[in-house]
Scaffold this motif. Sequence first.
Motif, mmCIF file in Angstrom:
data_model
loop_
_atom_site.group_PDB
_atom_site.id
_atom_site.type_symbol
_atom_site.label_atom_id
_atom_site.label_comp_id
_atom_site.label_asym_id
_atom_site.label_seq_id
_atom_site.Cartn_x
_atom_site.Cartn_y
_atom_site.Cartn_z
ATOM 1 N N ALA A 263 -7.642 8.075 -12.043
ATOM 2 C CA ALA A 263 -6.504 7.718 -11.193
ATOM 3 C C ALA A 263 -6.972 7.370 -9.783
ATOM 4 N N ASP A 264 -6.377 6.336 -9.217
ATOM 5 C CA ASP A 264 -6.668 6.006 -7.810
ATOM 6 C C ASP A 264 -5.530 6.452 -6.891
ATOM 7 N N ILE A 266 -2.476 9.565 -6.747
ATOM 8 C CA ILE A 266 -1.834 10.749 -7.323
ATOM 9 C C ILE A 266 -0.467 10.932 -6.678
ATOM 10 N N TRP A 281 -8.789 18.226 -8.181
ATOM 11 C CA TRP A 281 -8.490 16.847 -8.570
ATOM 12 C C TRP A 281 -8.791 15.821 -7.465
ATOM 13 N N ASN A 282 -9.257 16.295 -6.317
ATOM 14 C CA ASN A 282 -9.561 15.350 -5.235
ATOM 15 C C ASN A 282 -10.803 15.789 -4.464
ATOM 16 N N ASP A 286 -11.160 10.760 -2.739
ATOM 17 C CA ASP A 286 -11.029 9.330 -3.032
ATOM 18 C C ASP A 286 -9.651 8.958 -3.581
ATOM 19 N N LYS A 287 -8.713 9.898 -3.579
ATOM 20 C CA LYS A 287 -7.386 9.612 -4.106
ATOM 21 C C LYS A 287 -6.397 9.344 -2.974
ATOM 22 N N GLN A 288 -5.628 8.297 -3.118
ATOM 23 C CA GLN A 288 -4.438 8.169 -2.276
ATOM 24 C C GLN A 288 -3.384 9.131 -2.841
#
Length: 544
Positions: A263-264, A266, A281-282, A286-288
């Motif tokens: 995923a990019d 969340i 999870w981050n 790198d997650k928006q």
Amino acid sequence: MKASDLFVAQLKEEGVEYIFGLPGEENLDLLESLRNSNIKLIVTRHEQAAAFMAAAYGRLTGKPGVCFSTLGPGATNLVTGVAQAQLTGAPFISISGQKALIDNWQGRFQLVDVVRMMEPLCKKAVSITDPGMIPTVIRNAFKHAEAERPGAVHIELPEDVAEEETDAVVQKKSEIKIPFPDPEIVKKAAALICEAKNPLIIVSSGANRKAIAKELEDFARSTGIYLVHTQMGKGVVPDDCVYSLFATGIHARDYVNCGIEGADLIITVGYDIVEYPPYLWNRELDKQIINIDFVESVPDRYFNPEIEIIGNIASSIRELAANIPEKREFPIFEHTRLFIDEKISAPARKSYPPLPQTVVMNVRKVLGREDIITLDNGIYKLWFSRLYKTYTPNTVLLDNALATMGAGLASGIAAKLLHPERRVLAICGDGGFMMNCQELETAVRYGIHVVVLILNDNAFGFIKWKQKKMHFEDFALDYGNPDFSLFAESFGAAGIKVKEGDDLAEVLEKAFSLNKVTVIECPIDYSVNYETFSIELSNFTCKF
């Protein structure tokens, strides 16, 4: 009016149906006022269990659960349940007695500063020093307990205040409507979702409500966006919905991470960092992130949302769906679902004692979509959170915030009290069960026909697995147990032992058919803990 009568009348105005507790000398006036009311009193055998029951009531109804104790040791016994309610976001009110404020002839006997003790554990703690304060203090307590994010409030009622007369009157309960989200923020969030290659939703405990569940399932079906449940979010969207990636389990890399890693963007819904740390999870930052909640988030190094949609969550999701023009396909998440489903549906090897996978499958086999399991804390909780397919909100009641042992039986009693028409199964390890096993008598006395499944390994199984993982010697974690079936019978409950050759599903069906409090003792083979959680999950690779 007598102050204790006014206290109970204000509780009634707040909609209190049940109060759980253990009386003492210092709250006999309150007890007498309860006797003359139509609030149902559930007297437990330990204050901690009363607090656990009230917390479970709060989570299952969305209304504050209420418990009470005497002063000193009674109040200190409430503490773990208060902390659990606060960390799990359960609306909750605890009440304790106290020595007289004036002319306390007993000096410091049993005297503890309960309010100062409770203050770090809850949203608010207050002592009533004048009977005229009672309506306002209780009204304020319920507003605080119910306000997002819900939690615990403690009230102290000294014995001389409780017996005084007062001219104060009941304050009417007010209705509060949570505002709708900002339309411009919703549009910005929708644009970010449309730009993302692989958006994914994480559904947490704050979303475990029926109104949100419907909107979230509709959102997934209309947009094609997949979602992952945290342990305390299980059941918000049914696991037979093709967009469910089931649930998280261990606080480490698990099957579901095959989807999360791809995923990019969340989208967190009702998320609280106390339950499922964002590092999981981050960790690469790198997650928006888009956060949808009733209130603003608490910033964390790994959780710093670009956009927050604040307001009624159900309305936010509905408005967000309306601003996403088309349904998309996400092959990575489609493959992830097939991969996880294959893993969690795989048959376990037959053995005696049964493996945890076998226990989970048999429990799922005998329970309906609306039936409830309440889980104590132990390694079996990880197996159930990962493998137990869930279809309805609040049908898996577990604590992954304080994660205290000893709450499973008490939570099961509260769930069965509220839902006598459903099957309710309290699932406990032998360690957790023994911490509050005396509440079997409470269930028998009130005719609350909960079924209890004790998974017995004669050890603290979770800690044994961690001890082995850290390459320490096997030390200090084994113990003995009573014969649990005979133990249950001594309380007037039914007791059943799972023997070699027995079909666990058939044993469970028999237990539910008895229509009485029943304890099932099932030995369990935890040899797979290390090979699954320490070896397999450390080495598996995503195949897509």
